[in-house]
Design an enzyme around this catalytic site. Structure first.
Site, PDB file in Angstrom:
ATOM      1  CB  SER A  95      26.260  14.826  65.253  1.00  0.00           C
ATOM      2  OG  SER A  95      25.913  13.910  66.496  1.00  0.00           O
ATOM      3  CE  LYS A 170      25.811  15.042  69.509  1.00  0.00           C
ATOM      4  NZ  LYS A 170      26.175  14.208  70.457  1.00  0.00           N
ATOM      5  CE  LYS A 238      30.579  14.752  63.317  1.00  0.00           C
ATOM      6  NZ  LYS A 238      29.386  14.152  63.929  1.00  0.00           N
TER       7      LYS A 238
HETATM    8  P1  NAD Z   1      31.649   5.480  63.882  1.00  0.00           P
HETATM    9  O1  NAD Z   1      32.930   6.178  62.975  1.00  0.00           O
HETATM   10  O2  NAD Z   1      32.097   4.608  64.818  1.00  0.00           O
HETATM   11  O3  NAD Z   1      30.561   4.955  62.995  1.00  0.00           O
HETATM   12  C1  NAD Z   1      30.179   5.466  61.792  1.00  0.00           C
HETATM   13  C2  NAD Z   1      29.751   4.323  60.757  1.00  0.00           C
HETATM   14  O4  NAD Z   1      29.280   4.747  59.528  1.00  0.00           O
HETATM   15  C3  NAD Z   1      30.934   3.089  60.623  1.00  0.00           C
HETATM   16  O5  NAD Z   1      30.785   1.951  60.733  1.00  0.00           O
HETATM   17  C4  NAD Z   1      31.293   3.543  58.844  1.00  0.00           C
HETATM   18  O6  NAD Z   1      31.738   2.603  58.306  1.00  0.00           O
HETATM   19  C5  NAD Z   1      29.773   3.982  58.477  1.00  0.00           C
HETATM   20  N1  NAD Z   1      29.600   4.525  57.231  1.00  0.00           N
HETATM   21  C6  NAD Z   1      30.450   5.422  56.588  1.00  0.00           C
HETATM   22  N2  NAD Z   1      30.248   5.960  55.470  1.00  0.00           N
HETATM   23  C7  NAD Z   1      29.009   4.857  55.082  1.00  0.00           C
HETATM   24  C8  NAD Z   1      28.588   4.674  53.932  1.00  0.00           C
HETATM   25  N3  NAD Z   1      28.574   5.416  52.820  1.00  0.00           N
HETATM   26  N4  NAD Z   1      27.550   3.681  53.927  1.00  0.00           N
HETATM   27  C9  NAD Z   1      27.247   2.967  54.971  1.00  0.00           C
HETATM   28  N5  NAD Z   1      28.101   3.150  56.002  1.00  0.00           N
HETATM   29  C10 NAD Z   1      28.898   4.148  56.323  1.00  0.00           C
HETATM   30  O7  NAD Z   1      31.171   6.776  64.575  1.00  0.00           O
HETATM   31  P2  NAD Z   1      30.096   6.732  65.807  1.00  0.00           P
HETATM   32  O8  NAD Z   1      30.722   7.092  67.238  1.00  0.00           O
HETATM   33  O9  NAD Z   1      29.021   5.597  65.790  1.00  0.00           O
HETATM   34  O10 NAD Z   1      29.323   8.211  65.354  1.00  0.00           O
HETATM   35  C11 NAD Z   1      28.032   8.262  64.529  1.00  0.00           C
HETATM   36  C12 NAD Z   1      27.432   9.565  64.725  1.00  0.00           C
HETATM   37  O11 NAD Z   1      26.988   9.608  65.956  1.00  0.00           O
HETATM   38  C13 NAD Z   1      28.306  10.691  64.497  1.00  0.00           C
HETATM   39  O12 NAD Z   1      27.625  11.766  63.738  1.00  0.00           O
HETATM   40  C14 NAD Z   1      28.802  11.083  65.861  1.00  0.00           C
HETATM   41  O13 NAD Z   1      29.045  12.424  66.015  1.00  0.00           O
HETATM   42  C15 NAD Z   1      27.432  10.734  66.364  1.00  0.00           C
HETATM   43  N6  NAD Z   1      27.633  10.565  68.060  1.00  0.00           N
HETATM   44  C16 NAD Z   1      28.630   9.639  68.305  1.00  0.00           C
HETATM   45  C17 NAD Z   1      28.651   9.422  69.845  1.00  0.00           C
HETATM   46  C18 NAD Z   1      29.897   8.510  70.548  1.00  0.00           C
HETATM   47  O14 NAD Z   1      30.049   8.764  71.663  1.00  0.00           O
HETATM   48  N7  NAD Z   1      30.349   7.926  69.616  1.00  0.00           N
HETATM   49  C19 NAD Z   1      27.896  10.066  70.580  1.00  0.00           C
HETATM   50  C20 NAD Z   1      26.794  10.772  70.128  1.00  0.00           C
HETATM   51  C21 NAD Z   1      26.793  11.281  68.846  1.00  0.00           C
END
Ligand code: NAD
Length: 293
Positions: A95, A170, A238
């Site tokens: 997102s 989104k 964010k």
């Molecule tokens: P999270 O923080 O749990 O996971 C993000 C992952 O990205 C982490 O494992 C991190 O180490 C990795 N990362 C960061 N920088 C990196 C890089 N340079 N290279 C490789 N890996 C890297 O976040 P999440 O909850 O999984 O969310 C991910 C996306 O999905 C976000 O944009 C969030 O807004 C969206 N989202 C989350 C949810 C939810 O309920 N958690 C629901 C819908 C959408």
């Protein structure tokens, strides 16, 4: 099919598991080794960088926190565009700001890589079930080409328009979720203060017009005092920041969004940025000195 997947957090891990279940080979990368190890145990193949993922796979999926992360992973050093070639596809499911999707897509086009933005809604439980809702922007032919891959992770995948349209959709979703949690917190604080058991209020109203997926998911968490994320306060900050910035750019008016944004910021300043966004209830609890339970 061999697919690349970068970003193995709360959402990325179960999404990869569903791709594996659907019979795909998945090459993965994350900066956190523990996240990589966890998903390699489930059958994924580890790569040493985003560039290496792209070198091995003609379709790469990213699931990262925000715009700067996606820019770095795609356009940066050792990034996807260093390993990708003409005709490859990037599906960014993070997102991020719609304007950032458009900017990254232009960099991709410079290398002949086709990008769609495909953020998701539904949170961790639906990512585990493979029933997330996916909203897509970009070239419609690419959407059609990757539809079955998206549906291995989701319950629906809807084409919304040109690149960035997925993330605009989104942002609309995130406004509704944040305001809904705040409304639920406010209403249940009223009932608690007035001495009516919140679980009775929930049972009485969940089937009526006030009922919502948000209320069904979050009231059990709030009354059960479980604020383990889920979706983190900091990620919702964010999203609302991206919504307010995008809203101001396009001339929208978002007064309720800015109010809830400040509640989230208040919780962040109190050290609760890593808690689930259902902790918006704690903002009301702090002011009233009363727990909803
Ligand atoms: P999270 O923080 O749990 O996971 C993000 C992952 O990205 C982490 O494992 C991190 O180490 C990795 N990362 C960061 N920088 C990196 C890089 N340079 N290279 C490789 N890996 C890297 O976040 P999440 O909850 O999984 O969310 C991910 C996306 O999905 C976000 O944009 C969030 O807004 C969206 N989202 C989350 C949810 C939810 O309920 N958690 C629901 C819908 C959408």
């Amino acid at each position: 099919m061999k697919l690349g997947f970068i970003g193995l957090g709360i959402m990325g891990k179960p999404m990869v598991r569903n791709l594996l279940k659907a019979g795909h080979d998945v090459v993965v990368y994350d900066v956190i080794q523990e996240n990589v190890d966890n998903i390699v145990e489930a059958g994924a193949i580890a790569a040493s960088s985003s560039k290496e993922v792209a070198r091995q796979c003609r379709i790469v999926i990213t699931m990262l926190p925000n715009s700067p992360h996606v820019k770095a992973v795609v356009c940066g050093k050792e990034g996807v565009l260093e390993g990708a070639g003409e005709g490859d596809i990037l599906i960014d499911m993070s997102s991020i700001a719609p304007g950032a999707s458009q900017e990254i897509s232009r960099s991709c086009a410079g290398k002949g890589v086709k990008m769609i933005d495909a953020p998701v809604s539904g949170g961790e439980p639906k990512a585990i079930d493979g029933t997330i809702s996916i909203m897509v922007g970009g070239d419609k032919a690419v959407f059609v080409q990757v539809y079955d891959i998206l549906m291995a992770m989701g319950g629906s995948a809807v084409y919304c328009g040109d690149i960035g349209a997925g993330n605009t959709t989104k942002l609309a979703n995130q406004i509704i979720v944040a305001l809904n949690i705040a409304a639920v917190s406010e209403a249940f604080m009223l009932s608690t203060k007035a001495g009516v058991d919140p679980s009775k209020v929930f049972d009485a109203i969940k089937g009526g017009l006030a009922g919502s997926t948000v209320m069904n998911a979050k009231i059990p968490m709030i009354t059960g005092r479980n604020f383990k994320p889920g979706f983190k306060i900091d990620l919702h900050i964010k999203d609302l920041k991206n919504a307010l910035e995008t809203g101001h750019e396009v001339g929208a008016y978002l007064p309720l969004t800015s109010s809830v944004m400040e509640m989230l910021q208040n919780l962040h300043c109190d050290g609760m940025g890593q808690e689930d966004h259902s902790a918006i209830a704690k903002h009301y609890e702090k002011i009233t000195g009363t727990e909803i339970k």
